[in-house]
Design an enzyme around this catalytic site. Structure first.
Site, PDB file in Angstrom:
ATOM      1  N   ASP A   1     -12.642   0.614   3.915  1.00 61.26           N
ATOM      2  CA  ASP A   1     -11.790   1.627   4.560  1.00 61.26           C
ATOM      3  C   ASP A   1     -12.329   1.958   5.952  1.00 61.26           C
ATOM      4  O   ASP A   1     -12.284   3.110   6.390  1.00 61.26           O
ATOM      5  CB  ASP A   1     -11.669   2.900   3.714  1.00 61.26           C
ATOM      6  CG  ASP A   1     -10.526   3.798   4.189  1.00 61.26           C
ATOM      7  OD1 ASP A   1      -9.692   3.319   4.984  1.00 61.26           O
ATOM      8  OD2 ASP A   1     -10.479   4.959   3.771  1.00 61.26           O
TER       9      ASP A   1
ATOM     10  N   LYS B   1       0.855  -1.202   0.000  1.00 57.52           N
ATOM     11  CA  LYS B   1       0.000   0.000   0.000  1.00 57.52           C
ATOM     12  C   LYS B   1       0.879   1.235   0.000  1.00 57.52           C
ATOM     13  O   LYS B   1       1.743   1.378   0.859  1.00 57.52           O
ATOM     14  CB  LYS B   1      -0.892  -0.024   1.250  1.00 57.52           C
ATOM     15  CG  LYS B   1      -1.688   1.246   1.507  1.00 57.52           C
ATOM     16  CD  LYS B   1      -2.886   1.379   0.589  1.00 57.52           C
ATOM     17  CE  LYS B   1      -3.594   2.711   0.760  1.00 57.52           C
ATOM     18  NZ  LYS B   1      -4.436   2.760   1.951  1.00 57.52           N
TER      19      LYS B   1
ATOM     20  N   HIS C   1      -3.303   4.928  -2.290  1.00 61.11           N
ATOM     21  CA  HIS C   1      -4.118   6.032  -1.767  1.00 61.11           C
ATOM     22  C   HIS C   1      -3.945   7.145  -2.786  1.00 61.11           C
ATOM     23  O   HIS C   1      -2.929   7.823  -2.810  1.00 61.11           O
ATOM     24  CB  HIS C   1      -3.656   6.467  -0.373  1.00 61.11           C
ATOM     25  CG  HIS C   1      -4.532   7.537   0.197  1.00 61.11           C
ATOM     26  ND1 HIS C   1      -5.290   7.358   1.344  1.00 61.11           N
ATOM     27  CD2 HIS C   1      -4.830   8.786  -0.246  1.00 61.11           C
ATOM     28  CE1 HIS C   1      -6.000   8.455   1.586  1.00 61.11           C
ATOM     29  NE2 HIS C   1      -5.724   9.342   0.640  1.00 61.11           N
TER      30      HIS C   1
HETATM   31  O1  DOR Z   1     -10.001   8.357   6.433  1.00 65.14           O
HETATM   32  C1  DOR Z   1      -8.983   7.696   6.452  1.00 65.14           C
HETATM   33  N1  DOR Z   1      -8.559   7.071   7.573  1.00 65.14           N
HETATM   34  N2  DOR Z   1      -8.255   7.585   5.340  1.00 65.14           N
HETATM   35  C2  DOR Z   1      -7.051   6.985   5.329  1.00 65.14           C
HETATM   36  O2  DOR Z   1      -6.442   6.931   4.298  1.00 65.14           O
HETATM   37  C3  DOR Z   1      -6.461   6.463   6.586  1.00 65.14           C
HETATM   38  C4  DOR Z   1      -7.492   6.134   7.549  1.00 65.14           C
HETATM   39  C5  DOR Z   1      -6.962   5.847   8.937  1.00 65.14           C
HETATM   40  O3  DOR Z   1      -6.015   5.082   9.078  1.00 65.14           O
HETATM   41  O4  DOR Z   1      -7.517   6.393   9.907  1.00 65.14           O
HETATM   42 ZN    ZN Z   2      -7.661   3.303   4.546  1.00 59.18          ZN
END
Ligand code: DOR
Ligand code: ZN
Length: 335
Positions: A243, A95, A132
């Site tokens: 996510d 990633k 990402h």
């Molecule tokens: O909203 C998000 N939270 N986007 C991300 O890319 C990381 C994730 C997190 O790890 O909290």
């Molecule tokens: Zn994520």
């Protein structure tokens, strides 16, 4: 319809964190999903085969039947020489977070091209590259669109490398992914199918709902529609990756909220409701349980999960985290 049974889903983008929180998250994920990709943005991150094995052991030790599809963080120092050992340790994907783009990305990548030798090694080991896809610094609504030329450039240099544009959130991304070869796909979250920017911040840009803040940020109605349309159409390049990214209520509500929405416990009921409203229940299973596995070249799950049409109220809080749709009534329930 009063019940629906689908092949047990996979979550191709999930944050399982560490410590006590990890234990709760693994158990909740196991109730809904047969397999889950595990994001590597822990502290410290999952950088090498040793980290990956250790994290995998911790996840298995929780004692569920959830299967973990392990990933590592592609960082400036991730060398081609590290890739065979990562593959041997069981990694399915790497990633990449651009530098400074989201939670724990202070060690992210500024120069993507410098990693091309590493991408070559990943291609040779048949690993997936998860991106990402945002350019930090741009207007939040335009960050993803600004990344698409970079996606095109990687694809042009490595047409055979399987790449997932994670949490696709814009019409521009949907069109770009559709237009590229079959080695390019996108994961889609529940929240990007449901929310728009208005559910997150007011017109002056101040955040009125910290529990709806995530990266990439939820966008316009046109963006949401484009995501819904492509998913409801049963497009094989678009599959579920929630996510789900919990942060404690305390941190979320203290000002400057961290990005991330905890969706695991409501993901399937909310999706079922959405697909039903659109008259597309027949497409639900492919989105949750087939297209992702096909892209990752893993067999489909044998087990099934049943949802019944029965209203329930989502918890206000779970282990210190406010889940998506907290306190709201949902019409489908996992039986
Ligand atoms: O909203 C998000 N939270 N986007 C991300 O890319 C990381 C994730 C997190 O790890 O909290
Ligand atoms: Zn994520």
């Amino acid at each position: 319809m009063t019940s629906i049974t689908v092949r047990k889903p996979d979550d191709f983008h999930n944050h399982l964190r560490q410590g006590e929180m990890m234990t709760h998250l693994v158990k909740e994920t196991a109730k809904v999903f047969a397999r889950t990709n595990v994001m590597p943005n822990t502290l410290p991150p999952i950088r090498n085969a040793e980290d990956l094995t250790k994290y995998h052991e911790e996840l298995k030790a929780v004692g569920t039947d959830l299967e973990f599809l392990m990933t590592f963080k592609v960082m400036p120092e991730t060398s081609p020489e590290m890739i065979p050992a990562l593959k041997a340790a069981g990694a399915v994907a790497g990633k990449l977070y651009p530098l400074g783009v989201t939670t724990h990305s202070e060690d992210g990548v500024a120069d993507i091209e410098a990693l091309f030798p590493t991408f070559q090694a990943m291609l040779e080991e048949d690993l997936v590259l998860c991106l990402h896809g945002e350019v930090p610094g741009e207007d939040a609504l335009k960050r993803e669109e600004a990344f698409l030329p970079k996606l095109q450039a990687i694809h042009k240099n490595f047409p055979q490398l399987r790449i997932v544009l994670e949490h696709a959130s814009s019409k521009a991304a949907v069109e770009a992914v559709k237009s590229m070869g079959d080695s390019i796909s996108a994961s889609v979250t529940v929240h990007h199918l449901v929310l728009t920017i208005e559910d997150v911040q007011d017109s002056a840009g101040s955040i009125h709902h910290p529990h709806h803040l995530c990266m990439p940020i939820c966008k316009t109605d046109a963006d949401r529609k484009a995501l819904q349309e492509v998913v409801f159409s049963g497009h094989h390049k678009f599959f579920l990756g929630t996510d789900s990214a919990p942060h404690s209520r305390e941190k979320k509500e203290a000002g400057h909220p961290p990005a991330g929405i905890y969706t695991t416990p409501v993901a399937l009921p909310v999706l079922t409701e959405l697909f039903e409203e659109a008259g597309k229940l027949d497409q639900l299973e492919a989105f949750t349980s087939q297209f992702g596995a096909d892209f990752y070249q893993i067999p489909l799950n044998d087990s099934q999960i049943e949802l019944v049409k029965e209203s329930w109220i989502v918890s206000e809080e779970m282990f210190g985290v406010v889940p998506f749709r907290a306190g709201e009534q949902l019409s489908w329930k996992i039986s």
